[in-house]
Design a protein around this motif. Structure first.
Motif, PDB file in Angstrom:
ATOM      1  N   VAL A 138      -7.857   2.963  13.165  1.00  8.52           N
ATOM      2  CA  VAL A 138      -6.663   3.666  12.668  1.00  8.52           C
ATOM      3  C   VAL A 138      -7.030   4.422  11.388  1.00  8.52           C
ATOM      4  O   VAL A 138      -6.663   5.592  11.225  1.00  8.52           O
ATOM      5  CB  VAL A 138      -5.511   2.666  12.405  1.00  8.52           C
ATOM      6  CG1 VAL A 138      -4.377   3.328  11.634  1.00  8.52           C
ATOM      7  CG2 VAL A 138      -5.011   2.070  13.704  1.00  8.52           C
ATOM      8  N   LEU A 139      -7.759   3.777  10.503  1.00  3.24           N
ATOM      9  CA  LEU A 139      -8.172   4.440   9.251  1.00  3.24           C
ATOM     10  C   LEU A 139      -9.042   5.660   9.539  1.00  3.24           C
ATOM     11  O   LEU A 139      -8.794   6.738   8.991  1.00  3.24           O
ATOM     12  CB  LEU A 139      -8.939   3.456   8.358  1.00  3.24           C
ATOM     13  CG  LEU A 139      -9.589   4.053   7.120  1.00  3.24           C
ATOM     14  CD1 LEU A 139      -8.532   4.631   6.170  1.00  3.24           C
ATOM     15  CD2 LEU A 139     -10.449   3.023   6.401  1.00  3.24           C
ATOM     16  N   ARG A 153     -12.581   3.869  -1.363  1.00  7.29           N
ATOM     17  CA  ARG A 153     -12.598   2.536  -1.958  1.00  7.29           C
ATOM     18  C   ARG A 153     -11.240   1.861  -1.770  1.00  7.29           C
ATOM     19  O   ARG A 153     -11.155   0.735  -1.294  1.00  7.29           O
ATOM     20  CB  ARG A 153     -12.942   2.624  -3.454  1.00  7.29           C
ATOM     21  CG  ARG A 153     -12.950   1.269  -4.157  1.00  7.29           C
ATOM     22  CD  ARG A 153     -12.757   1.399  -5.660  1.00  7.29           C
ATOM     23  NE  ARG A 153     -11.525   2.070  -6.019  1.00  7.29           N
ATOM     24  CZ  ARG A 153     -10.314   1.500  -6.032  1.00  7.29           C
ATOM     25  NH1 ARG A 153     -10.171   0.250  -5.688  1.00  7.29           N
ATOM     26  NH2 ARG A 153      -9.256   2.194  -6.391  1.00  7.29           N
ATOM     27  N   SER A 154     -10.177   2.562  -2.121  1.00 12.37           N
ATOM     28  CA  SER A 154      -8.833   1.992  -2.000  1.00 12.37           C
ATOM     29  C   SER A 154      -8.475   1.679  -0.553  1.00 12.37           C
ATOM     30  O   SER A 154      -7.926   0.611  -0.243  1.00 12.37           O
ATOM     31  CB  SER A 154      -7.797   2.963  -2.567  1.00 12.37           C
ATOM     32  OG  SER A 154      -7.996   3.159  -3.939  1.00 12.37           O
ATOM     33  N   LEU A 155      -8.769   2.614   0.336  1.00  8.19           N
ATOM     34  CA  LEU A 155      -8.424   2.429   1.743  1.00  8.19           C
ATOM     35  C   LEU A 155      -9.192   1.267   2.376  1.00  8.19           C
ATOM     36  O   LEU A 155      -8.624   0.475   3.136  1.00  8.19           O
ATOM     37  CB  LEU A 155      -8.664   3.723   2.523  1.00  8.19           C
ATOM     38  CG  LEU A 155      -7.703   4.862   2.183  1.00  8.19           C
ATOM     39  CD1 LEU A 155      -8.214   6.180   2.749  1.00  8.19           C
ATOM     40  CD2 LEU A 155      -6.305   4.551   2.693  1.00  8.19           C
ATOM     41  N   MET A 156     -10.475   1.150   2.052  1.00  7.31           N
ATOM     42  CA  MET A 156     -11.261   0.050   2.612  1.00  7.31           C
ATOM     43  C   MET A 156     -10.775  -1.294   2.072  1.00  7.31           C
ATOM     44  O   MET A 156     -10.728  -2.281   2.806  1.00  7.31           O
ATOM     45  CB  MET A 156     -12.751   0.249   2.331  1.00  7.31           C
ATOM     46  CG  MET A 156     -13.365   1.387   3.131  1.00  7.31           C
ATOM     47  SD  MET A 156     -13.238   1.156   4.928  1.00  7.31           S
ATOM     48  CE  MET A 156     -14.439  -0.143   5.162  1.00  7.31           C
ATOM     49  N   CYS A 157     -10.393  -1.343   0.801  1.00  6.63           N
ATOM     50  CA  CYS A 157      -9.823  -2.582   0.254  1.00  6.63           C
ATOM     51  C   CYS A 157      -8.528  -2.923   0.975  1.00  6.63           C
ATOM     52  O   CYS A 157      -8.258  -4.089   1.263  1.00  6.63           O
ATOM     53  CB  CYS A 157      -9.582  -2.443  -1.252  1.00  6.63           C
ATOM     54  SG  CYS A 157     -11.089  -2.467  -2.237  1.00  6.63           S
ATOM     55  N   GLY A 158      -7.738  -1.897   1.276  1.00  9.15           N
ATOM     56  CA  GLY A 158      -6.497  -2.120   2.002  1.00  9.15           C
ATOM     57  C   GLY A 158      -6.730  -2.651   3.400  1.00  9.15           C
ATOM     58  O   GLY A 158      -6.040  -3.576   3.851  1.00  9.15           O
ATOM     59  N   VAL A 159      -7.692  -2.082   4.106  1.00 14.78           N
ATOM     60  CA  VAL A 159      -8.001  -2.557   5.459  1.00 14.78           C
ATOM     61  C   VAL A 159      -8.535  -3.990   5.396  1.00 14.78           C
ATOM     62  O   VAL A 159      -8.140  -4.840   6.197  1.00 14.78           O
ATOM     63  CB  VAL A 159      -9.001  -1.617   6.173  1.00 14.78           C
ATOM     64  CG1 VAL A 159      -9.491  -2.230   7.472  1.00 14.78           C
ATOM     65  CG2 VAL A 159      -8.361  -0.265   6.432  1.00 14.78           C
ATOM     66  N   ARG A 180      -9.254   7.515  12.200  1.00 15.42           N
ATOM     67  CA  ARG A 180      -8.462   8.594  12.795  1.00 15.42           C
ATOM     68  C   ARG A 180      -7.610   9.291  11.732  1.00 15.42           C
ATOM     69  O   ARG A 180      -7.452  10.513  11.754  1.00 15.42           O
ATOM     70  CB  ARG A 180      -7.591   8.068  13.940  1.00 15.42           C
ATOM     71  CG  ARG A 180      -8.379   7.843  15.234  1.00 15.42           C
ATOM     72  CD  ARG A 180      -7.491   7.540  16.416  1.00 15.42           C
ATOM     73  NE  ARG A 180      -6.688   6.327  16.255  1.00 15.42           N
ATOM     74  CZ  ARG A 180      -7.134   5.091  16.468  1.00 15.42           C
ATOM     75  NH1 ARG A 180      -8.394   4.893  16.850  1.00 15.42           N
ATOM     76  NH2 ARG A 180      -6.345   4.050  16.305  1.00 15.42           N
ATOM     77  N   GLY A 181      -7.087   8.519  10.795  1.00 13.29           N
ATOM     78  CA  GLY A 181      -6.264   9.083   9.729  1.00 13.29           C
ATOM     79  C   GLY A 181      -7.055   9.921   8.745  1.00 13.29           C
ATOM     80  O   GLY A 181      -6.499  10.801   8.084  1.00 13.29           O
ATOM     81  N   LEU A 182      -8.354   9.680   8.635  1.00 12.26           N
ATOM     82  CA  LEU A 182      -9.200  10.433   7.705  1.00 12.26           C
ATOM     83  C   LEU A 182      -9.659  11.770   8.266  1.00 12.26           C
ATOM     84  O   LEU A 182     -10.104  12.638   7.513  1.00 12.26           O
ATOM     85  CB  LEU A 182     -10.450   9.615   7.350  1.00 12.26           C
ATOM     86  CG  LEU A 182     -10.240   8.376   6.468  1.00 12.26           C
ATOM     87  CD1 LEU A 182     -11.538   7.589   6.370  1.00 12.26           C
ATOM     88  CD2 LEU A 182      -9.734   8.771   5.097  1.00 12.26           C
ATOM     89  N   ARG A 183      -9.552  11.943   9.574  1.00 14.22           N
ATOM     90  CA  ARG A 183     -10.103  13.158  10.206  1.00 14.22           C
ATOM     91  C   ARG A 183      -9.426  14.415   9.712  1.00 14.22           C
ATOM     92  O   ARG A 183      -8.220  14.441   9.450  1.00 14.22           O
ATOM     93  CB  ARG A 183      -9.982  13.079  11.710  1.00 14.22           C
ATOM     94  CG  ARG A 183     -10.958  12.104  12.318  1.00 14.22           C
ATOM     95  CD  ARG A 183     -11.057  12.243  13.816  1.00 14.22           C
ATOM     96  NE  ARG A 183     -11.886  11.167  14.323  1.00 14.22           N
ATOM     97  CZ  ARG A 183     -11.496  10.286  15.219  1.00 14.22           C
ATOM     98  NH1 ARG A 183     -10.290  10.364  15.749  1.00 14.22           N
ATOM     99  NH2 ARG A 183     -12.307   9.345  15.624  1.00 14.22           N
ATOM    100  N   ALA A 184     -10.198  15.462   9.653  1.00 17.21           N
ATOM    101  CA  ALA A 184      -9.668  16.768   9.226  1.00 17.21           C
ATOM    102  C   ALA A 184      -8.738  17.298  10.294  1.00 17.21           C
ATOM    103  O   ALA A 184      -8.906  17.043  11.470  1.00 17.21           O
ATOM    104  CB  ALA A 184     -10.825  17.734   9.015  1.00 17.21           C
TER     105      ALA A 184
END
Length: 192
Positions: free
Chosen positions: A185-186, A161-167, A188-192
Motif C-alpha cells: 500500500v505504501l 523515514r516517517s512513513l516506514m516508521c508508520g508502517v 503504491r501510494g509513493l508512485r508518481a
C-alpha cells in the motif's frame, strides 16, 4: 543534503582492542534484551550479564540514549550498504522496493533502530556517521527512483523515514502477516 536529525559530533577516537571487545559484549547483551522486550535496559543488569563492572558500562554508555543509538548505528550501517547496492541496481524501481522491504524487516527486528528513527532526537557521536551514510545512500536511491517514475517528486528522505516508521508501527499493532500488504500500500501510494 539535509538530514532528518541534527547531527552533533562528540569526542571520537579508536578504542583499544580490549575496550572494543567489552563494548561489543555489552551491545550484544543489550540488543538481545531489547529484542526480548526489555525497553528499560538497566545498565547494571547489562554490565552483569556482559561480565563487566558497572563503572565500565557507564564509561561506554553514559545514558540509555547513547546505548540505544550505538545499537541503532549497527542497523544504519547495514541499511547504508543495502541502499548503496539498491542505488547501483540496473532497475532503480526494483532497488527502491527491495530497500523498503529490507528497511521494514530491519525496523521490525531491531527495536533500537525503530526507536531512533521515530524519535528524531539529536544523534550523539556513535550514530552520526552511520546515520549520515545511510541517509546519503537513501537520498541517491530516492533520486534514481524519482527519475524512473517510481516515486513522486515531492517525497523526501524524511518522508520515507516517517512513513516506514508508520508502517512498522501498523504491523506491530496488527500482525506480522500484514507487513507485505502494508508495504505494498505504501509503495503504491509513493508512485508518481
Amino acid at each position: 543534503m539535509s538530514y532528518p536529525f541534527a547531527m552533533s559530533t562528540g569526542p571520537g577516537g579508536r578504542l583499544r582492542a580490549d575496550s572494543a571487545r567489552v563494548r561489543e559484549q555489552m551491545l550484544t547483551v543489550a540488543g538481545a534484551r531489547l529484542r526480548g522486550g526489555d525497553r528499560d535496559l538497566p545498565l547494571n543488569a547489562i554490565a552483569k550479564a556482559a561480565g563487566v563492572g558497572v563503572g565500565t558500562a557507564y564509561r561506554h554508555f553514559p545514558s540509555r540514549q547513547v546505548l540505544i543509538e550505538a545499537l541503532a548505528a549497527q542497523s544504519f550501517t547495514r541499511l547504508a550498504a543495502d541502499a548503496r547496492v539498491s542505488a547501483a541496481a540496473a532497475d532503480p524501481v526494483a532497488g527502491f522496493e527491495r530497500l523498503m522491504s529490507t528497511g521494514l524487516r530491519l525496523l521490525r527486528e531491531e527495536p533500537a533502530l525503530a526507536e531512533v528513527l521515530a524519535a528524531r532526537d539529536d544523534l550523539t557521536a556513535d550514530a552520526v556517521a552511520p546515520a549520515a551514510d545511510f541517509f546519503d545512500a537513501l537520498d541517491h536511491l530516492l533520486h534514481r527512483a524519482r527519475q524512473a517514475g517510481a516515486v513522486r517528486s515531492d517525497i523526501t528522505t524524511d518522508d520515507l523515514r516517517s512513513l516506514m516508521c508508520g508502517v512498522q508501527h501498523a504491523v506491530a499493532i496488527s500482525d506480522a502477516d500484514a507487513a507485505d500488504r502494508y508495504l505494498g500500500v505504501l509503495l503504491r501510494g509513493l508512485r508518481a
